[in-house]
Design a protein around this motif. Sequence first.
Motif, mmCIF file in Angstrom:
data_model
loop_
_atom_site.group_PDB
_atom_site.id
_atom_site.type_symbol
_atom_site.label_atom_id
_atom_site.label_comp_id
_atom_site.label_asym_id
_atom_site.label_seq_id
_atom_site.Cartn_x
_atom_site.Cartn_y
_atom_site.Cartn_z
ATOM 1 N N SER A 135 73.253 65.401 57.957
ATOM 2 C CA SER A 135 74.362 65.460 58.697
ATOM 3 C C SER A 135 75.428 64.145 58.676
ATOM 4 O O SER A 135 76.288 64.382 59.034
ATOM 5 N N ASN A 136 74.667 63.046 58.136
ATOM 6 C CA ASN A 136 75.355 61.964 57.842
ATOM 7 C C ASN A 136 76.503 62.074 56.717
ATOM 8 O O ASN A 136 77.299 61.386 56.395
ATOM 9 N N ASP A 137 75.909 63.013 55.868
ATOM 10 C CA ASP A 137 76.392 62.915 54.559
ATOM 11 C C ASP A 137 77.222 64.057 54.584
ATOM 12 O O ASP A 137 77.017 65.312 54.040
ATOM 13 N N LYS A 138 78.335 63.889 54.870
ATOM 14 C CA LYS A 138 79.500 65.157 55.130
ATOM 15 C C LYS A 138 80.307 65.368 53.809
ATOM 16 O O LYS A 138 81.143 66.212 53.834
ATOM 17 N N GLN A 139 80.488 64.664 52.750
ATOM 18 C CA GLN A 139 81.138 64.751 51.594
ATOM 19 C C GLN A 139 80.201 64.823 50.389
ATOM 20 O O GLN A 139 80.851 64.190 49.144
ATOM 21 N N PHE A 140 79.351 65.301 50.359
ATOM 22 C CA PHE A 140 78.360 65.589 49.128
ATOM 23 C C PHE A 140 79.188 66.620 48.095
ATOM 24 O O PHE A 140 79.555 67.825 48.550
ATOM 25 N N THR A 141 78.924 66.262 46.857
ATOM 26 C CA THR A 141 79.512 66.987 45.711
ATOM 27 C C THR A 141 78.279 67.208 44.749
ATOM 28 O O THR A 141 78.063 66.095 44.245
ATOM 29 N N LEU A 142 77.792 68.429 44.672
ATOM 30 C CA LEU A 142 76.617 68.439 43.823
ATOM 31 C C LEU A 142 76.826 68.247 42.293
ATOM 32 O O LEU A 142 77.877 68.696 42.049
ATOM 33 N N LEU A 143 76.065 67.730 41.800
ATOM 34 C CA LEU A 143 76.021 67.664 40.393
ATOM 35 C C LEU A 143 75.002 68.623 39.870
ATOM 36 O O LEU A 143 74.061 68.516 40.233
ATOM 37 N N PRO A 144 75.444 69.472 39.198
ATOM 38 C CA PRO A 144 74.412 70.499 38.622
ATOM 39 C C PRO A 144 73.552 70.222 37.690
ATOM 40 O O PRO A 144 72.360 70.985 37.583
ATOM 41 N N ASP A 145 73.414 69.032 37.040
ATOM 42 C CA ASP A 145 72.253 68.682 36.054
ATOM 43 C C ASP A 145 70.989 68.277 36.927
ATOM 44 O O ASP A 145 71.252 67.808 37.918
ATOM 45 N N ARG A 146 69.847 68.553 36.214
ATOM 46 C CA ARG A 146 68.630 68.239 36.954
ATOM 47 C C ARG A 146 68.368 66.758 37.057
ATOM 48 O O ARG A 146 69.087 66.028 36.311
ATOM 49 N N ASP A 147 67.452 66.333 37.905
ATOM 50 C CA ASP A 147 67.087 64.810 37.998
ATOM 51 C C ASP A 147 65.878 64.743 38.322
ATOM 52 O O ASP A 147 65.179 65.594 38.973
ATOM 53 N N GLY A 148 65.174 63.948 37.816
ATOM 54 C CA GLY A 148 63.796 63.598 38.109
ATOM 55 C C GLY A 148 63.346 63.055 39.303
ATOM 56 O O GLY A 148 62.128 62.924 39.745
ATOM 57 N N GLY A 154 74.381 64.095 43.279
ATOM 58 C CA GLY A 154 75.653 64.122 43.315
ATOM 59 C C GLY A 154 76.501 63.069 43.737
ATOM 60 O O GLY A 154 76.056 61.881 43.611
ATOM 61 N N HIS A 155 77.666 63.206 44.440
ATOM 62 C CA HIS A 155 78.147 62.067 44.845
ATOM 63 C C HIS A 155 78.819 62.249 46.372
ATOM 64 O O HIS A 155 79.290 63.537 46.401
ATOM 65 N N SER A 156 78.948 61.191 47.134
ATOM 66 C CA SER A 156 79.415 61.317 48.453
ATOM 67 C C SER A 156 80.299 60.473 48.845
ATOM 68 O O SER A 156 80.164 59.030 48.785
ATOM 69 N N ASN A 157 81.551 60.718 48.790
ATOM 70 C CA ASN A 157 82.787 59.820 49.112
ATOM 71 C C ASN A 157 82.815 58.718 48.225
ATOM 72 O O ASN A 157 83.058 57.392 48.434
ATOM 73 N N GLY A 158 82.487 58.572 47.004
ATOM 74 C CA GLY A 158 82.457 57.752 46.061
ATOM 75 C C GLY A 158 81.284 56.925 45.765
ATOM 76 O O GLY A 158 81.269 55.915 45.086
ATOM 77 N N PHE A 159 80.394 57.488 46.132
ATOM 78 C CA PHE A 159 78.867 56.717 45.944
ATOM 79 C C PHE A 159 78.000 57.769 45.414
ATOM 80 O O PHE A 159 77.914 59.058 45.668
ATOM 81 N N PRO A 160 77.167 57.196 44.275
ATOM 82 C CA PRO A 160 76.069 58.225 43.847
ATOM 83 C C PRO A 160 75.167 58.434 44.814
ATOM 84 O O PRO A 160 74.451 57.468 45.301
ATOM 85 N N SER A 161 74.831 59.622 44.963
ATOM 86 C CA SER A 161 73.783 59.890 46.113
ATOM 87 C C SER A 161 72.786 60.962 45.845
ATOM 88 O O SER A 161 72.841 61.595 44.880
ATOM 89 N N ALA A 162 71.638 61.030 46.655
ATOM 90 C CA ALA A 162 70.800 62.040 46.421
ATOM 91 C C ALA A 162 70.093 62.851 47.580
ATOM 92 O O ALA A 162 70.552 62.293 48.547
ATOM 93 N N ARG A 163 69.530 63.846 47.536
ATOM 94 C CA ARG A 163 69.233 64.225 48.677
ATOM 95 C C ARG A 163 68.134 65.387 48.739
ATOM 96 O O ARG A 163 67.819 66.054 47.570
#
Length: 308
Positions: A135-148, A154-163
């Motif tokens: 709920s803190n991460d209100k601006q997440f944009t998913l990157l479709p590529d897989r991640d290990g 993806g990215h959240s308001n200008g920061f690389p993020s994960a979930r």
Amino acid sequence: MHAYNVAKTVLAIPALAVLCTQAVRAAEPANPPRPTVADVVQASRAADWRPLDPEHTLYMDLPAGRVVIELAPAFAPAHAANIRALVREHYFDGLAMLRSHDNYVAQWGDPDEKNPRPFKAAKAKLPGEFTVPLSNDKQFTLLPDRDGYAAQVGHSNGFPSARDPKTGRAWLAHCYGMVGVGRDVDSDSANGSSLYAVTGHAPRHLDRNITVVGRVVSGMPLLSSLPRGSGALGFYDKAEQRTPIKSVRLAADVPEAERLKLEVMRTDSASFKAVAEAQRNRGGPWTKVPAGYVELCNVTIPVREVGK
């Protein structure tokens, strides 16, 4: 074979080579023109960009220039607030870069462990903020590529993020330029008085083990080019090896005329999606085989200075 026929054969070899080369080139898969990151930035609209919030922007002035750090209070609210308090009490002024670990991090803070600089309004102890609720991460944009390292990145308001939707948690990723809070073994042993920036290949194994509080948006060369420390983990053995910190200020406390007019591309914009795509499938005559994939930490987040 007659000499005349030998000469004709020798002369025919270069022509044959040219024909073979042309045939190979013709057989290569076509790589249609694709926009570059520069093309996308140039074609972007004003609405695709956002200014830095002065209340969450730090100016760290070193002898060689200024490092600009954007804090991420959505992911580390307590630490971001404590860092602002430290900055406003001028805690970092006159301290130093403590460490430059090759292909890893540059760290700064108080070099005097026996007689550390006292706090005023800032808190000396905080619980770790390694992850936050989704709920803190209100601006997440998913990157479709897989991640290990994470179920989703993806990215959240200008920061690389994960979930991780299963656990309902989100966190910032240790990409180049990200700023974390140094700690000891205990999870609650950090308070923001010692910070580091990632200067090497993304150490994603640190994700969810350290509070990540922001990222450097300008001035990374000043940190990545620091002399490497000769001590363990890249710490400086001698005081004269340390680069002093002239001052750290919140942009909000700097006269507006003296602030850098920086803007970050909105990571929820169509232009940023085009930026990621341009790095996933690089075009142009040089690229023969587009990867069709991009790692989270290899997605550039454009920053520009306006009004120059």
